[in-house]
Design a protein around this motif. Structure first.
Motif, short mmCIF file in Angstrom:
data_model
loop_
_atom_site.label_atom_id
_atom_site.label_comp_id
_atom_site.label_asym_id
_atom_site.label_seq_id
_atom_site.Cartn_x
_atom_site.Cartn_y
_atom_site.Cartn_z
N HIS A 1 -9.81 59.98 -9.22
CA HIS A 1 -9.08 60.87 -10.13
C HIS A 1 -9.64 60.86 -11.55
O HIS A 1 -9.04 61.45 -12.44
CB HIS A 1 -7.60 60.48 -10.14
N HIS A 2 -10.78 60.20 -11.72
CA HIS A 2 -11.43 60.15 -13.04
C HIS A 2 -10.47 59.66 -14.11
O HIS A 2 -10.33 60.25 -15.19
CB HIS A 2 -11.99 61.54 -13.41
N VAL A 3 -9.80 58.56 -13.81
CA VAL A 3 -8.79 58.00 -14.71
C VAL A 3 -9.46 57.18 -15.81
O VAL A 3 -10.41 56.43 -15.56
CB VAL A 3 -7.82 57.09 -13.91
N LEU A 4 -8.94 57.32 -17.02
CA LEU A 4 -9.43 56.52 -18.13
C LEU A 4 -9.14 55.04 -17.89
O LEU A 4 -8.07 54.67 -17.41
CB LEU A 4 -8.73 56.93 -19.43
N TYR A 5 -10.13 54.18 -18.21
CA TYR A 5 -9.90 52.74 -18.12
C TYR A 5 -10.69 52.05 -19.23
O TYR A 5 -11.61 52.62 -19.81
CB TYR A 5 -10.28 52.19 -16.74
#
Length: 248
Positions: A201-205
């Motif tokens: 989901h191309h989540v920011l981390y």
């Protein structure tokens, strides 16, 4: 992963929000039994539909829950961030990016206005002199202030059972010492599940994860982790301490 619409329609535990919501009236044993086979999105959708004053607590390490809430479920709830004034620059940068990317309703709490003010009040390197006092001042007290000021009746955490031995029997729903509902939607997810979702989901981390940090806290109390070590081995290295206090 289910979308917002799917989570709302498929969730078998969904209910109507109640203005007279009382966490003490919930049958947590039964709810935990039913939630063991639910997805994090279904658990969050139930919480959104059930709890009037719901907040999320985040350290801006991994952003899966924030992504589920703000992107998949289109839910705008208060997000609490505890800036201990001793965090990595990368953590603060991730917080700022997430704030703008998701248009977060972000509430940042600190023990003092600045690092210099903190030192003036508590002395330098408090974590070396009394680490429990350090966490009480920088995390526990700001957290309680945040939950009280926001009138929170329930708060969401990102804890997982596979993170450490003392979290292995953690329930999905529990009550904190003040009777608030504490929700752990990722409890039965694994480290691999979390990263699989993050990449899909191309989540920011937090970019420190790419540098060998698997659990990220205060800069002076966090080290890199070797491949054979537990995920949280880099926290309080050389100490028997396993929690900062907000989850004790």
């Amino acid at each position: 992963m289910v979308s917002c619409v799917e989570a709302q329609s498929r969730n078998p535990l969904q209910s109507t929000p109640r203005l007279d919501f009382d966490p003490s009236q919930l049958d947590l044993t039964e709810l935990n039994r039913r939630f063991e086979s639910a997805t994090p999105q279904e658990i969050l959708a139930w919480a959104l539909a059930t709890v009037p004053n719901l907040v999320q607590m985040t350290s801006f390490s991994m952003g899966a829950i924030t992504h589920m809430l703000y992107h998949e479920l289109q839910a705008r709830i208060p997000v609490i961030f505890l800036d201990t004034l001793h965090l990595f620059p990368e953590t603060l940068q991730t917080a700022e990016k997430a704030k703008h990317f998701y248009n977060l309703e972000l509430h940042t709490y600190r023990a003092a206005a600045s690092r210099d003010d903190f030192i003036a009040q508590y002395g330098d390197r408090l974590w070396e002199r009394d680490v429990d006092r350090f966490h009480q001042v920088t995390k526990v007290e700001p957290m309680e202030r945040a939950l009280e000021e926001l009138s929170a009746q329930a708060w969401i955490t990102g804890r997982r059972r596979d993170q450490s031995a003392n979290r292995q029997i953690m329930p999905i729903l529990e009550r904190d010492p003040h009777g608030r509902l504490k929700i752990n939607p990722l409890a039965n997810w694994t480290h691999k599940d979390l990263w699989r979702y993050t990449f899909a989901h191309h989540v920011l981390y937090n970019p420190l994860h790419d540098q060998g940090y698997t659990s990220i806290g205060d800069q002076p109390l966090t080290t890199k982790v070797e491949a054979e070590e537990d995920e949280r081995a880099g926290r309080w290295r050389g100490s028997i301490k396993t929690e900062c206090g907000i989850h004790n």
